[in-house]
Structure formats: structure tokens, C-alpha cells
Design an enzyme around this catalytic site. Sequence first.
Site, mmCIF file in Angstrom:
data_model
loop_
_atom_site.group_PDB
_atom_site.id
_atom_site.type_symbol
_atom_site.label_atom_id
_atom_site.label_comp_id
_atom_site.label_asym_id
_atom_site.label_seq_id
_atom_site.Cartn_x
_atom_site.Cartn_y
_atom_site.Cartn_z
ATOM 1 N N THR A 10 30.803 -19.540 141.468
ATOM 2 C CA THR A 10 30.742 -19.043 140.101
ATOM 3 C C THR A 10 32.141 -18.669 139.621
ATOM 4 O O THR A 10 33.125 -18.816 140.353
ATOM 5 C CB THR A 10 29.824 -17.802 140.006
ATOM 6 O OG1 THR A 10 30.403 -16.753 140.794
ATOM 7 C CG2 THR A 10 28.440 -18.116 140.504
ATOM 8 N N ASN A 12 35.265 -16.396 138.967
ATOM 9 C CA ASN A 12 35.886 -15.336 139.771
ATOM 10 C C ASN A 12 35.675 -15.471 141.272
ATOM 11 O O ASN A 12 35.836 -14.497 142.004
ATOM 12 C CB ASN A 12 35.402 -13.941 139.344
ATOM 13 C CG ASN A 12 35.876 -13.553 137.969
ATOM 14 O OD1 ASN A 12 36.913 -14.014 137.511
ATOM 15 N ND2 ASN A 12 35.115 -12.725 137.288
ATOM 16 N N SER A 13 35.309 -16.647 141.740
ATOM 17 C CA SER A 13 35.110 -16.809 143.182
ATOM 18 C C SER A 13 36.376 -17.290 143.898
ATOM 19 O O SER A 13 36.362 -17.461 145.114
ATOM 20 C CB SER A 13 33.955 -17.780 143.460
ATOM 21 O OG SER A 13 34.212 -19.049 142.895
ATOM 22 N N GLY A 14 37.447 -17.513 143.147
ATOM 23 C CA GLY A 14 38.718 -17.864 143.780
ATOM 24 C C GLY A 14 38.924 -19.344 144.013
ATOM 25 O O GLY A 14 39.703 -19.742 144.886
ATOM 26 N N SER A 16 40.393 -21.741 142.084
ATOM 27 C CA SER A 16 41.749 -22.215 141.770
ATOM 28 C C SER A 16 42.767 -21.673 142.767
ATOM 29 O O SER A 16 43.706 -22.373 143.163
ATOM 30 C CB SER A 16 42.139 -21.809 140.339
ATOM 31 O OG SER A 16 41.273 -22.412 139.400
ATOM 32 N N GLU A 91 38.300 -27.403 138.468
ATOM 33 C CA GLU A 91 37.293 -27.461 137.394
ATOM 34 C C GLU A 91 36.577 -28.824 137.373
ATOM 35 O O GLU A 91 36.406 -29.467 136.339
ATOM 36 C CB GLU A 91 37.952 -27.191 136.033
ATOM 37 C CG GLU A 91 38.679 -25.861 135.939
ATOM 38 C CD GLU A 91 37.769 -24.642 136.032
ATOM 39 O OE1 GLU A 91 36.530 -24.803 136.066
ATOM 40 O OE2 GLU A 91 38.290 -23.513 136.092
ATOM 41 N N GLN A 174 32.484 -24.613 126.922
ATOM 42 C CA GLN A 174 33.249 -23.695 126.091
ATOM 43 C C GLN A 174 34.187 -22.952 127.025
ATOM 44 O O GLN A 174 33.757 -22.151 127.844
ATOM 45 C CB GLN A 174 32.335 -22.714 125.355
ATOM 46 C CG GLN A 174 33.080 -21.690 124.516
ATOM 47 C CD GLN A 174 32.136 -20.729 123.835
ATOM 48 O OE1 GLN A 174 31.236 -21.145 123.098
ATOM 49 N NE2 GLN A 174 32.310 -19.435 124.088
ATOM 50 N N CYS A 188 20.179 -9.959 138.009
ATOM 51 C CA CYS A 188 20.918 -9.390 136.880
ATOM 52 C C CYS A 188 20.965 -10.351 135.697
ATOM 53 O O CYS A 188 21.013 -9.922 134.539
ATOM 54 C CB CYS A 188 22.335 -8.998 137.313
ATOM 55 S SG CYS A 188 22.380 -7.540 138.403
#
EC number: 2.7.1.21
Length: 201
Positions: A10, A12-14, A16, A91, A174, A188
Site C-alpha cells: 500500500t 507508505n510501505s517503502g 520506492s 509505480e 489520481q 478501518c
Amino acid sequence: MAQLYFKYGTMNSGKSFEIIKVAHNYEEQGKAVLIFSPAIDTRTGKDEVGSRVGFKRKAIPVGEDTDLYRQVAAHQPPGAEKRIYCVLVDEAQFLSRKHIDQLTRVVDELGVPVMAFGLKNDFRNELFEGSYYLLAQADKIEEIKTICWFCDRKATMVIRYVDGLPANEGEQIQIGGNEDYKPVCRKCYKAAFAEQKQEEA
């Protein structure tokens, strides 16, 4: 033997950061790599891969008409002393089916391992085109884990925010950062939309 890897996670999982780390490890041994990044993602520059911790690397932008097989082959002519040891793709969810086919040719015909990093599902929990074909074609699939923005469970989904509210409608692609997307667990994710419905009632 060269293989096609799909490493997904997802936001923020690092992902890059992992690309930059892998590239550094190869190059420290004098082994050249090629890094590709979809031209549509210009958050850190149109020809860069950038991590949230501040590291950046130059990358070859991939447009709709880019032939990844030809790009790699051009950097690896027959008989050349210096060759490409690994291809890294950031990406990768934004790639098309033909791009994934080209990456399989890089592995199968040129013998160069490919590591593609990207999201698996979008904010509606539907697969991106690139992710769909990577899941179908990859030799090895690995999840890069991170935690939910709101609790301590593993994040497996992403919420898109529009004007501060969770959204599950809109264009699939987007480009955005932490202000637009949050990595969340399934519980969540459901709770965010249930709460929104209660507020609207």
C-alpha cells in the site's frame, strides 16, 4: 535464472525506497541497473524515483508508447562488456498490459531480472491494469508490509480523501500523497465509509 518479480504494497510501505536500496546494492558491486518510472507520476520530477524519506534517483520515464524491451536491449547490445544486471520499475500499477508483456520479454529473451514495485489495488479495491497482469505473469510475488494509518493492523487497502472525506468514486488514477491517500486495514476501510454514511443520514 532471470525472473519477473512483483513486489506490491500500500501507500507508505517503502516501495520506492526499496528500489533505491536495491539499485545501490547492485551498483556498489559495479553492476549496472536501469530504473523506469511511469511518466504520469511527477511528484518528485518527471524522470525521478523519490522516497518519502528524502532519497531520489534518476529514472527513465515510461509513456504509453514506450517499449521497455527495446529500451533495455538498447542498453545491452550483443558483445558489450558492460551489461544491465537488473531492471527496476517504480509505480508499476500504472503500466499497461503491453508494458508487462515487454517486461516478460526482458526476462525471457534478454535474461535480465525485473523487479516491479507498485500498488495492487486502487482506492475502490479494484486491481490496476499493471497489477492485474503482473499478478498473472510474475514468477515471484511478494507483499511489502506496512501498518494501518488508524490502528496497528496490517494495511491492505487505501482510502482516497476528497476535501477531507473518504471517497469511493472517481477516476482510478489520481496522483497524490499523504494528504490524498491513507493506507488502512480492511476493518478501518469499512469503518471510514460507515461513519461517513451515518453523518450523511
